[in-house]
Write an enzyme that holds these catalytic residues in place. Structure first.
Site, short mmCIF file in Angstrom:
data_model
loop_
_atom_site.label_atom_id
_atom_site.label_comp_id
_atom_site.label_asym_id
_atom_site.label_seq_id
_atom_site.Cartn_x
_atom_site.Cartn_y
_atom_site.Cartn_z
N LYS A 30 15.45 -13.62 -10.51
CA LYS A 30 15.15 -12.52 -11.46
C LYS A 30 14.28 -13.04 -12.58
CE LYS A 30 15.79 -9.65 -9.69
NZ LYS A 30 16.41 -9.51 -8.44
N GLU A 73 10.63 -13.98 -11.35
CA GLU A 73 9.72 -12.94 -10.86
C GLU A 73 9.24 -11.99 -11.95
OE1 GLU A 73 11.30 -10.31 -7.85
OE2 GLU A 73 13.28 -10.40 -8.74
N HIS A 120 22.78 -34.77 -7.56
CA HIS A 120 21.99 -35.32 -6.44
C HIS A 120 20.50 -35.13 -6.67
CE1 HIS A 120 25.66 -36.03 -4.22
NE2 HIS A 120 26.04 -34.80 -4.52
N ASN A 123 -1.79 2.10 5.85
CA ASN A 123 -0.86 1.03 5.45
C ASN A 123 -0.57 0.20 6.68
OD1 ASN A 123 -0.69 2.31 3.03
ND2 ASN A 123 1.51 2.74 3.12
N GLY A 124 -0.48 -1.12 6.51
CA GLY A 124 -0.17 -1.98 7.66
C GLY A 124 -1.32 -2.90 7.97
N GLU A 138 20.14 -15.95 -7.49
CA GLU A 138 19.63 -14.61 -7.83
C GLU A 138 19.19 -14.56 -9.30
OE1 GLU A 138 18.53 -12.05 -6.60
OE2 GLU A 138 18.87 -10.40 -7.98
N ARG A 194 5.23 0.20 -6.23
CA ARG A 194 5.22 -0.60 -5.01
C ARG A 194 4.26 -1.80 -5.11
NH1 ARG A 194 6.94 2.31 -0.35
NH2 ARG A 194 5.52 1.05 0.87
N CYS A 235 0.82 -1.21 0.00
CA CYS A 235 0.00 0.00 0.00
C CYS A 235 0.86 1.26 0.00
CB CYS A 235 -0.87 0.02 1.24
SG CYS A 235 -1.89 -1.42 1.42
N LYS A 271 7.00 -3.88 -4.14
CA LYS A 271 8.39 -3.45 -3.99
C LYS A 271 8.85 -3.57 -2.55
CE LYS A 271 12.30 -1.79 -5.21
NZ LYS A 271 13.17 -2.80 -5.85
N TRP A 328 -3.00 -2.64 -1.51
CA TRP A 328 -2.57 -4.00 -1.86
C TRP A 328 -3.32 -4.90 -0.90
CZ3 TRP A 328 0.36 -8.10 0.29
CH2 TRP A 328 0.94 -8.97 -0.65
#
Ligand code: F6R
Length: 608
Positions: free
Chosen positions: A485, A488, A504, A100-101, A481, A27, A2, A603, A74
């Site tokens: 990338k 996502e 393995h 927000n929260g 990483e 965000r 949010c 974000k 959000w």
């Protein structure tokens, strides 16, 4: 997650709020809304979807007010519908609030209010705040908000207006970011500096449990006990251009191309070439203890966590310190037994990641010392740690983190060098390391100049639905990483593995339809990586290898190679990650994904 933006001043609020909301789009959100006040009239408009939907809903309404609050939501409690979008109001439509929260005890408050006859119109946790504030209101909005704060558990950044008090916005925070902007022609508040940097660079940070009354020409801050607080404004380094695309099609690509400067900015003023010793002013308050410390735990999430994983190898090589790296969301629930003088390094771009914040709070309870490596100045993690180092990388707007990863690696390497030089690293090695680090910006630039080649490789492979990324030692976290990338932003399934683990299990997956990206620069793991590539090729798996310039052996066996310049083994991750970022970017571009705002992602993850 949010976003909050508020304005009160002499200009029409609506265009300023819409512009601010657009700056917060990165965000991640699913609906938005605003409430703009003009005397006792309040325009209250909400819409599901992108900001453009809100603009359509506003179209034709003459919103005259010069103060207002606006929000991107959000969804956490209740689906992304118009009636769940913020602002929320009390039954009479006097109080309007954005939040927000998460209000953890909202259910018990809701039940209590419903027993008193209050009718709820949304499924959100936020709505209880609107009703509570309305009930406590006796002409003083700040007091009503303060009393409400004492009733609620959980996290919040809120902004509230009341029909009877035009030209006044009350904001408060506990656990969620809220920054006040001091403007020339009015004042602002936002959850993120980027929403207001176009209008002002002078900001005031609210601490947890503080609230503030904002008017066109004044800002008063108070503690939860209603004691007035004096606080000086700080100037943010970010500029309006930082939040513009500057000719790039996406912020992610812009930020990948900024990386030579990101490295320079992380190193600026922080190296003494002659002595081979970095200078990190931010950690000087704890230096006497830090230099004696032999145990560090890095806690972080996602990409920041992978930067921590690279650092554990770098510290192992350069210092006498044992470094553990923990995913913050797991760390918090572990039974922690730290050796004395253990330092926890919390690493976070946003400085607001809820899991990382909770982890450091738990570590503090257990007596650990706390350092932060954070990009956003004044963010919660920077304020809750004893000392730390800023990235100085400017805002990262693309949801997929790129330049901050490189910045984190640069800073962690400087820290390892500093500690290493105080342990047993020689002057020659220190000087050699700094010389090699100074070449990195141009070397990254060199890789970026090959972006067409990487784009062509992406075009060849973007239709493959499953990818493997393999690396060893410094290359192992880069493999993870690289896979993160790709998945996502392109939604291609990818896994990052320690190359030695391939036999393995994952080797069962290898076939002509599964490309492998092999991180295979000329470092101490080179020969072993060649063996892995051979194993894949003998099972007809396509291989894209990231190799050091001049490599001939891998060129012969891999299907495609991407060359990077030579450097010291522990600096290779700063170079090998760049082709991985570009591969992910171009695959997502060919697949026509929403690269800067990938689905379901936010974000800054401010909820656990
Ligand atoms: C991935 C990504 C996330 C973040 C993670 C931590 O591209 O951006 O995995 O790295 O959410 O965020 P910060 O660093 O803000 O704590």
């Amino acid at each position: 997650m949010c976003g909050i933006v508020c304005y009160v001043g002499n200009n029409r609020a609506e265009p300023i709020l819409i512009e601010g909301l657009k700056r917060l789009e990165y965000r991640g959100y699913d609906s938005s809304g605003l409430a703009v006040q003009d005397g006792s009239h309040i325009d209250h408009i909400r819409a599901v979807g992108k900001i453009v939907e809100l603009e359509k809903a506003i179209n034709g309404i003459d919103i005259k007010g010069t103060s207002g609050i606006a929000h991107t939501r959000w969804a956490t409690h209740g689906e992304p519908t118009e009636h769940n979008a913020h602002p929320h109001s009390d039954e009479k439509g006097n109080v309007f609030i954005i939040h927000n929260g998460i209000i953890e005890n909202y259910q018990s408050i809701k039940t209590r209010l419903e027993k008193k006859g209050v009718k709820f119109r949304s499924e959100t946790d936020t709505e209880v705040l609107a009703h509570l504030i309305a009930q406590y209101f006796e002409g003083d909005l700040k007091e009503a908000v303060r009393k409400t704060m004492s009733q609620v558990e959980g996290t919040f950044g809120i902004a509230v207006i009341h029909r009877d008090l035009p030209g006044q916005i009350v904001v408060a925070r506990r656990g969620s970011p809220l920054i006040i902007g001091v403007g020339e022609d009015g004042n602002f508040a936002a959850s993120d500096v980027s929403a207001m940097v176009r209008y002002t660079k002078k900001v005031l940070h609210l601490n947890d449990n503080e609230l503030a009354v904002i008017t066109a020409d004044g800002i008063s801050i108070f503690t939860a006990q209603a004691k007035a607080v004096t606080r000086d404004a700080e100037t943010v380094e970010w500029s309006a251009e930082d939040v513009d695309l500057d000719g790039f099609p996406h912020f992610m690509l812009k930020e990948i191309f900024e990386q030579p400067d990101t490295i320079r900015n992380a190193m600026r003023g922080r190296v003494d070439k002659g002595e081979g010793v970095p200078k990190l002013g931010g950690i000087m308050p704890v230096w006497d203890d830090l230099k004696e410390c032999r145990h560090i735990v890095i806690v972080a999430c996602g990409t920041s966590y992978y930067a921590g994983c690279v650092a554990s190898y770098i510290f192992e090589k350069l210092t006498e310190i044992d470094v553990e790296v923990e995913v913050a969301s797991e760390f918090r629930y572990r039974k922690l037994n730290f050796p004395p003088n253990t330092f926890i390094i919390a690493m976070s771009q946003s400085g607001e990641t809820a899991d990382t914040l909770s982890a450091i709070r738990e570590a503090r309870r257990k007596g650990a010392r706390l350092l932060g490596i954070v990009n956003v100045v004044g963010s919660s993690i920077s304020r809750e740690t004893e000392a730390g180092i800023y990235n100085h990388a400017g805002p990262e707007i693309g949801v997929a983190s790129t330049k901050i990863f490189i910045s984190q690696l640069t800073i962690l390497t400087l820290l390892a060098l500093l500690l290493g030089r105080h342990h047993n690293m020689s002057l020659t090695d220190g000087v050699e390391a700094i010389r090699a680090m100074e070449k990195l910006p141009d070397q990254v630039k060199d890789i970026l100049s090959k972006s067409n080649h990487i784009q062509a490789i992406a075009e060849k492979y973007y239709k493959y639905g499953n990818w493997l990324f393999l690396g060893r030692k410094y290359g192992y976290p880069i493999a993870m990483e690289g896979a993160l990338k790709l998945k996502e932003i392109s939604y291609i399934h990818a896994e990052g593995y320690a190359a030695g683990e391939m036999k393995h299990g994952p080797i069962a997956l290898i076939n002509p339809d599964m490309p492998t990206v092999a991180i295979a620069p000329l470092d101490s793991m080179y020969e072993k990586m060649i063996n892995n590539i051979q194993e894949i090729k003998s099972r007809k798996g396509p291989v894209i290898a990231i190799v050091t310039e001049g490599d001939t052996m891998i060129k012969e066996i891999a299907d495609d190679v991407i060359e990077i310049p030579p450097t010291l083994d522990f600096l290779y991750p700063i170079l090998t990650v760049v082709p991985c970022q570009l591969l992910a970017y171009y695959c997502a571009q060919f697949l026509k994904r929403d690269i800067d705002k990938p689905r379901n992602l936010a974000k800054s993850v401010t909820v656990e």
